[in-house]
Design a protein around this motif. Structure first.
Motif, PDB file in Angstrom:
ATOM      1  N   MET A 141     -13.403  -6.192  24.441  1.00  0.00           N
ATOM      2  CA  MET A 141     -12.177  -5.406  24.487  1.00  0.00           C
ATOM      3  C   MET A 141     -12.343  -4.112  25.272  1.00  0.00           C
ATOM      4  O   MET A 141     -11.493  -3.243  25.265  1.00  0.00           O
ATOM      5  CB  MET A 141     -11.711  -5.082  23.061  1.00  0.00           C
ATOM      6  CG  MET A 141     -11.324  -6.305  22.253  1.00  0.00           C
ATOM      7  SD  MET A 141     -10.836  -5.910  20.568  1.00  0.00           S
ATOM      8  CE  MET A 141      -9.288  -5.078  20.863  1.00  0.00           C
ATOM      9  N   ASN A 142     -13.511  -3.939  25.937  1.00  0.00           N
ATOM     10  CA  ASN A 142     -13.756  -2.703  26.660  1.00  0.00           C
ATOM     11  C   ASN A 142     -12.640  -2.414  27.651  1.00  0.00           C
ATOM     12  O   ASN A 142     -12.246  -3.251  28.445  1.00  0.00           O
ATOM     13  CB  ASN A 142     -15.090  -2.775  27.406  1.00  0.00           C
ATOM     14  CG  ASN A 142     -16.264  -2.622  26.467  1.00  0.00           C
ATOM     15  OD1 ASN A 142     -16.172  -3.018  25.314  1.00  0.00           O
ATOM     16  ND2 ASN A 142     -17.348  -2.054  26.950  1.00  0.00           N
ATOM     17  N   GLY A 143     -12.133  -1.171  27.612  1.00  0.00           N
ATOM     18  CA  GLY A 143     -11.105  -0.747  28.548  1.00  0.00           C
ATOM     19  C   GLY A 143      -9.709  -1.159  28.172  1.00  0.00           C
ATOM     20  O   GLY A 143      -8.763  -0.900  28.904  1.00  0.00           O
ATOM     21  N   ASP A 180     -16.996   8.450  15.509  1.00  0.00           N
ATOM     22  CA  ASP A 180     -18.059   9.092  16.299  1.00  0.00           C
ATOM     23  C   ASP A 180     -18.901   8.063  17.040  1.00  0.00           C
ATOM     24  O   ASP A 180     -20.099   8.244  17.218  1.00  0.00           O
ATOM     25  CB  ASP A 180     -18.943   9.938  15.361  1.00  0.00           C
ATOM     26  CG  ASP A 180     -19.861  10.892  16.116  1.00  0.00           C
ATOM     27  OD1 ASP A 180     -19.396  11.523  17.072  1.00  0.00           O
ATOM     28  OD2 ASP A 180     -21.051  11.007  15.731  1.00  0.00           O
ATOM     29  N   LEU A 181     -18.274   6.996  17.489  1.00  0.00           N
ATOM     30  CA  LEU A 181     -19.012   5.891  18.088  1.00  0.00           C
ATOM     31  C   LEU A 181     -18.378   5.542  19.434  1.00  0.00           C
ATOM     32  O   LEU A 181     -17.310   4.946  19.490  1.00  0.00           O
ATOM     33  CB  LEU A 181     -18.990   4.690  17.132  1.00  0.00           C
ATOM     34  CG  LEU A 181     -20.203   3.772  17.128  1.00  0.00           C
ATOM     35  CD1 LEU A 181     -20.176   2.838  15.933  1.00  0.00           C
ATOM     36  CD2 LEU A 181     -20.301   2.981  18.413  1.00  0.00           C
ATOM     37  N   ALA A 182     -19.062   5.919  20.508  1.00  0.00           N
ATOM     38  CA  ALA A 182     -18.460   5.842  21.839  1.00  0.00           C
ATOM     39  C   ALA A 182     -18.578   4.492  22.516  1.00  0.00           C
ATOM     40  O   ALA A 182     -17.777   4.166  23.391  1.00  0.00           O
ATOM     41  CB  ALA A 182     -19.080   6.919  22.746  1.00  0.00           C
ATOM     42  N   ASP A 183     -19.574   3.687  22.126  1.00  0.00           N
ATOM     43  CA  ASP A 183     -19.852   2.470  22.888  1.00  0.00           C
ATOM     44  C   ASP A 183     -20.423   1.409  21.952  1.00  0.00           C
ATOM     45  O   ASP A 183     -21.186   1.728  21.031  1.00  0.00           O
ATOM     46  CB  ASP A 183     -20.867   2.796  23.998  1.00  0.00           C
ATOM     47  CG  ASP A 183     -20.978   1.712  25.047  1.00  0.00           C
ATOM     48  OD1 ASP A 183     -21.083   0.530  24.677  1.00  0.00           O
ATOM     49  OD2 ASP A 183     -20.980   2.045  26.251  1.00  0.00           O
ATOM     50  N   THR A 184     -20.096   0.159  22.203  1.00  0.00           N
ATOM     51  CA  THR A 184     -20.597  -0.930  21.362  1.00  0.00           C
ATOM     52  C   THR A 184     -22.121  -1.065  21.435  1.00  0.00           C
ATOM     53  O   THR A 184     -22.732  -1.662  20.548  1.00  0.00           O
ATOM     54  CB  THR A 184     -19.953  -2.270  21.761  1.00  0.00           C
ATOM     55  OG1 THR A 184     -20.151  -2.494  23.165  1.00  0.00           O
ATOM     56  CG2 THR A 184     -18.467  -2.269  21.462  1.00  0.00           C
ATOM     57  N   THR A 185     -22.738  -0.510  22.472  1.00  0.00           N
ATOM     58  CA  THR A 185     -24.201  -0.551  22.557  1.00  0.00           C
ATOM     59  C   THR A 185     -24.848   0.276  21.445  1.00  0.00           C
ATOM     60  O   THR A 185     -26.034   0.110  21.155  1.00  0.00           O
ATOM     61  CB  THR A 185     -24.692  -0.022  23.914  1.00  0.00           C
ATOM     62  OG1 THR A 185     -24.249   1.332  24.100  1.00  0.00           O
ATOM     63  CG2 THR A 185     -24.161  -0.871  25.050  1.00  0.00           C
ATOM     64  N   TYR A 235     -13.331   0.295  23.538  1.00  0.00           N
ATOM     65  CA  TYR A 235     -13.624  -1.041  23.045  1.00  0.00           C
ATOM     66  C   TYR A 235     -12.709  -1.468  21.898  1.00  0.00           C
ATOM     67  O   TYR A 235     -12.633  -2.641  21.567  1.00  0.00           O
ATOM     68  CB  TYR A 235     -15.083  -1.113  22.573  1.00  0.00           C
ATOM     69  CG  TYR A 235     -15.410  -0.067  21.523  1.00  0.00           C
ATOM     70  CD1 TYR A 235     -15.122  -0.284  20.178  1.00  0.00           C
ATOM     71  CD2 TYR A 235     -15.979   1.149  21.893  1.00  0.00           C
ATOM     72  CE1 TYR A 235     -15.393   0.682  19.229  1.00  0.00           C
ATOM     73  CE2 TYR A 235     -16.257   2.123  20.947  1.00  0.00           C
ATOM     74  CZ  TYR A 235     -15.955   1.885  19.614  1.00  0.00           C
ATOM     75  OH  TYR A 235     -16.221   2.849  18.676  1.00  0.00           O
ATOM     76  N   ALA A 236     -12.024  -0.497  21.269  1.00  0.00           N
ATOM     77  CA  ALA A 236     -11.215  -0.797  20.087  1.00  0.00           C
ATOM     78  C   ALA A 236      -9.768  -1.106  20.473  1.00  0.00           C
ATOM     79  O   ALA A 236      -9.295  -0.720  21.540  1.00  0.00           O
ATOM     80  CB  ALA A 236     -11.244   0.379  19.117  1.00  0.00           C
TER      81      ALA A 236
END
Length: 326
Positions: A1-3, A86-91, A117-118
């Motif tokens: 779902m990124n972007g 507080d979570l910027a990236d799925t990595t 991503y959300a």
């Protein structure tokens, strides 16, 4: 779902939380005060509304924040709503949480590097901490804020602002912190726990990393590294090695401080800090990470010497050096 996120307002986020239930609240790997504070602050507020909510992290909750979660116990339910804070990236989900990467309903964040991503994203890049955003959501929705919730949110703002001394500290952060203090939280005790008290083991860790600290680029870049072998040699718990990022920046003249920590064989988590002239978010972005202008991070693979070379090859030009060996 990124972007593909739909950007929503504080009011929208409050409405979403009020109209849903059975929450899993996800925090990032190696959770800091803002991740812990926003995760548990939101969790306790939702529970006070009669909703079911749990906080999840791929790493254990650090003991230094046990005053926030000492009374917390996971609830049994089937999750219906996935929220990240507080979570910027799925990595940054980690192994345990990666299964939720494509199913996040709402992300509440303050990192401009958020990868969207959300399904829904509430992002305030000017906020000092995610806890600042959470507070505004709870207040907007007339959701419960008690002493326990206030202590969680204050912790996140205090830690991400470096006890209100970092450049990212805003007037709004001070005002929200003052309002949270009004709930009767033991703010002096919290600040002492966060910034003054260190275990004997922690002193040993700091002594080790200081003794092994390296400087580069005319002593304007300072670097410390913690490998799995280091942890094994010292016999200390992993969590004693967390939160070391400020140490390289304590040296006079250092413009960029780098902390390298081995998470698994040949895979290192990098935390980067800067004083005034260097945007470390841009540096980390070139290595697949991101964050804030003065505090950012990334993950770099290779053995330690290779990781250092990769980092310096990107840091050097950002600091105006043609050759990182200079």
């Amino acid at each position: 779902m990124n972007g593909k996120s739909q950007s929503i307002s504080i009011a929208d986020a409050a409405g979403f939380l009020k109209s849903n239930d059975n929450f899993y609240i996800l925090t990032h790997l190696s959770p800091d005060g803002d991740a812990m504070g926003s995760g548990f602050g939101l969790c306790f507020a939702l529970r006070a509304m009669g909703k079911k909510a749990n906080v999840l992290c791929s790493d254990p909750f650090p003991k230094r924040y046990s005053f926030l979660y000492g009374e917390y116990a996971p609830m049994k339910f089937t999750p219906q709503t996935i929220v990240t804070v507080d979570l910027a990236d799925t990595t940054l989900f980690g192994r345990e949480l990666q299964v939720y990467g494509d199913y996040v309903d709402l992300a509440i964040d303050h990192h401009i590097s958020n990868t969207k991503y959300a399904a829904r994203l509430l992002l305030d890049g000017n906020a000092t901490a995610a806890c600042e955003v959470i507070y505004q959501v709870l207040k907007e929705g007339n959701m419960p804020i008690d002493k326990q919730v206030a202590a969680c949110l204050y912790t996140g703002i205090a830690t991400d602002s470096g006890c209100f001394k970092f450049e990212n500290t805003t007037p709004k952060a001070h005002m929200i912190a003052a309002e949270l203090m009004g709930f009767g939280i033991p703010f002096a005790k919290i600040n002492r726990q966060l910034f003054d008290i260190k275990s004997k083991a922690r002193f040993m860790v700091e002594q080790y990393v200081i003794n092994n600290l390296e400087t580069y680029l005319d002593d304007k870049c300072a670097m410390i590294a913690v490998t799995s072998e280091t942890v094994k040699e010292t016999g200390l718990a992993q969590e004693e090695f967390e939160g070391l990022a400020s140490i390289p920046m304590q040296i006079e003249g250092v413009e960029v401080g780098v902390t390298i920590k081995e998470k698994e064989p040949n895979k290192f988590k990098v935390s980067m800090r800067s004083a005034e002239s260097v945007n470390v978010s841009d540096i980390c972005a070139k290595l697949g990470g991101g964050g804030h202008m003065r505090a950012a991070g990334c993950t770099v693979e290779g053995d330690l010497s290779q990781v250092k070379l990769k980092l310096l090859s990107v840091i050097a030009p950002a600091m105006g050096f043609d050759l990182w060996l200079s």
